[in-house]
Design an enzyme around this catalytic site. Structure first.
Site, PDB file in Angstrom:
ATOM      1  N   LYS A 128       2.242   2.329  -5.105  1.00 16.56           N
ATOM      2  CA  LYS A 128       3.016   1.936  -6.291  1.00 16.56           C
ATOM      3  C   LYS A 128       2.276   2.246  -7.580  1.00 16.56           C
ATOM      4  CE  LYS A 128       3.099  -2.197  -4.535  1.00 16.56           C
ATOM      5  NZ  LYS A 128       2.723  -1.961  -3.129  1.00 16.56           N
ATOM      6  N   GLN A 150       2.272  -5.798  -3.276  1.00 17.62           N
ATOM      7  CA  GLN A 150       2.599  -5.893  -1.842  1.00 17.62           C
ATOM      8  C   GLN A 150       3.930  -5.164  -1.578  1.00 17.62           C
ATOM      9  OE1 GLN A 150       1.670  -9.181  -3.398  1.00 17.62           O
ATOM     10  NE2 GLN A 150      -0.377  -8.412  -3.078  1.00 17.62           N
ATOM     11  N   GLY A 209      -4.108  -4.188  -4.644  1.00 11.74           N
ATOM     12  CA  GLY A 209      -5.073  -3.178  -5.061  1.00 11.74           C
ATOM     13  C   GLY A 209      -4.308  -1.929  -5.403  1.00 11.74           C
ATOM     14  N   HIS A 210      -4.092  -1.699  -6.675  1.00 10.82           N
ATOM     15  CA  HIS A 210      -3.294  -0.546  -7.091  1.00 10.82           C
ATOM     16  C   HIS A 210      -4.220   0.557  -7.572  1.00 10.82           C
ATOM     17  CE1 HIS A 210       0.500  -3.216  -7.743  1.00 10.82           C
ATOM     18  NE2 HIS A 210       0.115  -3.117  -6.486  1.00 10.82           N
ATOM     19  N   ASP A 217       0.805  -1.231   0.000  1.00 10.32           N
ATOM     20  CA  ASP A 217       0.000   0.000   0.000  1.00 10.32           C
ATOM     21  C   ASP A 217       0.831   1.271   0.000  1.00 10.32           C
ATOM     22  OD1 ASP A 217      -2.342  -1.573   0.189  1.00 10.32           O
ATOM     23  OD2 ASP A 217      -1.930  -1.831   2.319  1.00 10.32           O
TER      24      ASP A 217
HETATM   25  P1  IMP Z   1      -2.455 -12.683   1.490  1.00  7.88           P
HETATM   26  O1  IMP Z   1      -1.552 -12.070   0.494  1.00  7.88           O
HETATM   27  O2  IMP Z   1      -3.908 -12.466   1.181  1.00  7.88           O
HETATM   28  O3  IMP Z   1      -2.151 -14.111   1.765  1.00  7.88           O
HETATM   29  O4  IMP Z   1      -2.237 -11.919   2.873  1.00  7.88           O
HETATM   30  C1  IMP Z   1      -1.043 -12.061   3.613  1.00  7.88           C
HETATM   31  C2  IMP Z   1      -0.636 -10.761   4.246  1.00  7.88           C
HETATM   32  O5  IMP Z   1      -0.279  -9.837   3.237  1.00  7.88           O
HETATM   33  C3  IMP Z   1      -1.729 -10.076   5.058  1.00  7.88           C
HETATM   34  O6  IMP Z   1      -1.133  -9.389   6.127  1.00  7.88           O
HETATM   35  C4  IMP Z   1      -2.314  -9.081   4.080  1.00  7.88           C
HETATM   36  O7  IMP Z   1      -2.923  -7.982   4.732  1.00  7.88           O
HETATM   37  C5  IMP Z   1      -1.062  -8.663   3.365  1.00  7.88           C
HETATM   38  N1  IMP Z   1      -1.321  -8.159   2.005  1.00  7.88           N
HETATM   39  C6  IMP Z   1      -1.588  -8.875   0.902  1.00  7.88           C
HETATM   40  N2  IMP Z   1      -1.746  -8.074  -0.157  1.00  7.88           N
HETATM   41  C7  IMP Z   1      -1.565  -6.825   0.279  1.00  7.88           C
HETATM   42  C8  IMP Z   1      -1.561  -5.547  -0.369  1.00  7.88           C
HETATM   43  O8  IMP Z   1      -1.740  -5.407  -1.576  1.00  7.88           O
HETATM   44  N3  IMP Z   1      -1.320  -4.478   0.441  1.00  7.88           N
HETATM   45  C9  IMP Z   1      -1.068  -4.609   1.768  1.00  7.88           C
HETATM   46  N4  IMP Z   1      -1.029  -5.776   2.393  1.00  7.88           N
HETATM   47  C10 IMP Z   1      -1.290  -6.869   1.662  1.00  7.88           C
HETATM   48 MG    MG Z   2      -2.859  -1.749  -2.161  1.00  7.89          MG
END
Ligand code: IMP
Ligand code: MG
Length: 429
Positions: free
Chosen positions: A21, A228, A45-46, A18
């Site tokens: 990017k 991420q 989520g970009h 977040d």
């Molecule tokens: P997962 O990717 O859904 O398995 O989540 C694993 C961890 O990564 C959790 O703490 C999510 O909140 C975090 N996470 C996954 N995708 C994002 C993102 O795009 N932004 C921020 N955190 C993320």
């Molecule tokens: Mg995001």
């Protein structure tokens, strides 16, 4: 022989995701020949705001708005066909062409049973849950690593694809007896989506590594868009509170089939403060009014899940670790405008474990015990900076603060500062 050398720019999150990017990619990609995603899935989520409107891209690369850019969903991604189709429908509804969207043959497919498993595993962990996005990302990478996953090339023939899926579902029903009666574990649940995916996506599915090779040979500009952030990397992140993909510069290149020696520039994107969604240690977390103020001002709620993000002071220890693992050539500081008038800003310069300083720890349990030491305090500015476009026109306090953050990324130059959500709200330093 081509005398122009290809330019390969990786854009990767330097924190826990977040970082904004999408905005930096949108800017850098304006004249890119290729933009690709190499890892993650629709957990990302970009947010991109441009002349076409505001978009939350989950799987489609942020170069899609440029009519000349080839957009690649690379082999390292786990692709949810259902959510991709809805993302494609949204974009084409706004007049954006999808002709230049390509998906690698090797990209693994993510189905609803992965989402059910994600939720089931999270619930089963109780207090030790990771706080995933419940998009099925972990279970899809498990299938990939266990060598039972379905890959995009199977969509050439929906009947074959369903045959493979039947085999996997039988296996999953045996493994997860308590879930076996659920619709998502029955083959007929998938008949429509597989046929629709085959019809709609097959024209986009190809060997994208060949495309990469071609563009590298042509001396093109290629942008590798990370999802991420560094601290969510499966190996180097705050395990187990991480995502299941490789989020570092190296991971993004690998997931697009870009040989590492082609990398010319890597931009680490960091927010001017720290945020984290999901569980895990966060030494600089603010649980007070100032934290709440930043959360509200910055609308710090997840793009994908809507969850409130945890907010804190900028973490210089995490930043140096991020630089150590990525060696960014440039950094982009985003959301500096949010910090106008939020009171005194501090920057964490070291962690204390008991009375001893420690570097970024390997163990999440240790991270949880680390106390922040704020070696740099007393920063702040009141002025609204959202319409500033030149570095020199920033208030002194903001300039000094940006330099202080930059210092935590040795050898990286400060190249961008984001001061608002729109494409223009970017100071190119
Ligand atoms: P997962 O990717 O859904 O398995 O989540 C694993 C961890 O990564 C959790 O703490 C999510 O909140 C975090 N996470 C996954 N995708 C994002 C993102 O795009 N932004 C921020 N955190 C993320
Ligand atoms: Mg995001």
């Amino acid at each position: 022989m081509i005398d122009r050398k290809a330019e390969v720019i990786a854009i990767v999150g330097g924190q826990w995701g977040d970082e904004g990017k999408g905005k930096v990619v949108d800017y850098v990609a304006q004249n890119a020949d290729v933009v690709g995603r190499g890892q993650g899935g629709d957990n990302a989520g970009h947010t991109v705001i441009n002349e076409y409107g505001k978009f939350a891209l989950h799987q489609i690369p942020s170069g899609i708005f440029n009519p000349y850019t080839v957009n690649i969903i690379g082999s390292g991604v786990v692709l949810n066909p259902k959510s991709l189709l809805s993302e494609m429908a949204t974009l084409s509804g706004k007049g954006i062409s999808l002709d230049r969207l390509v998906i690698d043959y090797r990209t693994h497919l993510l189905f609803d049973y992965h989402k059910v498993l994600d939720g089931y595993q999270e619930d089963g962990k109780g207090k030790k849950c990771i706080g995933t996005t419940k998009k099925g990302i972990g279970p899809a990478y498990v299938d990939k690593t266990a060598r039972v996953g379905l890959r995009a090339h199977l969509l050439e023939n929906p009947e074959n694809c369903l045959k493979e899926l039947k085999f996997i579902l039988e296996q999953k029903r045996r493994e997860y007896r308590s879930l076996s009666a659920r619709d998502e574990f029955r083959l007929d649940y998938y008949a429509d989506i597989i046929h629709e995916s085959s019809r709609m996506l097959w024209p986009h599915i190809t060997d994208t590594q060949e495309i990469i090779e071609e563009y590298l040979n042509k001396g093109s500009k290629i942008v590798a868009e990370g999802a991420q952030g560094t601290l969510l990397d499966l190996d180097y992140g705050t395990y187990p509170y991480v995502t299941s993909s490789r989020t570092l510069v190296g991971g993004v290149l690998l997931g697009l089939g870009i040989p590492p020696q082609y990398l010319t520039r890597s931009i680490g994107v960091v927010k001017a403060y720290q945020t984290r969604v999901g569980e895990g240690g966060m030494p600089t977390e603010l649980k007070d009014e100032q934290g709440e103020l930043i959360r509200q001002k910055g609308h710090e709620f997840g793009t994908t899940t809507g969850r409130p993000r945890r907010v804190g002071y900028f973490d210089g220890v995490a930043a140096r670790y991020s630089q150590r693992t990525n060696h960014f050539t440039d950094i982009a500081i985003t959301r500096l405008d949010i910090l106008s008038g939020v009171g005194e800003l501090k920057v964490c310069s070291s962690y204390l474990l008991g009375n001893s300083p420690c570097s970024f720890p390997v163990s999440e349990d240790v991270l949880d015990c680390c106390k922040p030491f704020y070696g740099e305090t007393g920063y702040g500015w009141e002025e609204d900076i959202s319409s500033v476009r030149e570095f020199d026109e920033l208030p002194l306090g903001a300039r000094v603060y940006a330099y202080i953050l930059n210092r935590h990324f040795p050898n990286a130059r400060l190249s961008f500062i984001g001061v608002g959500p729109s494409r223009e709200a970017l100071i190119v330093v």
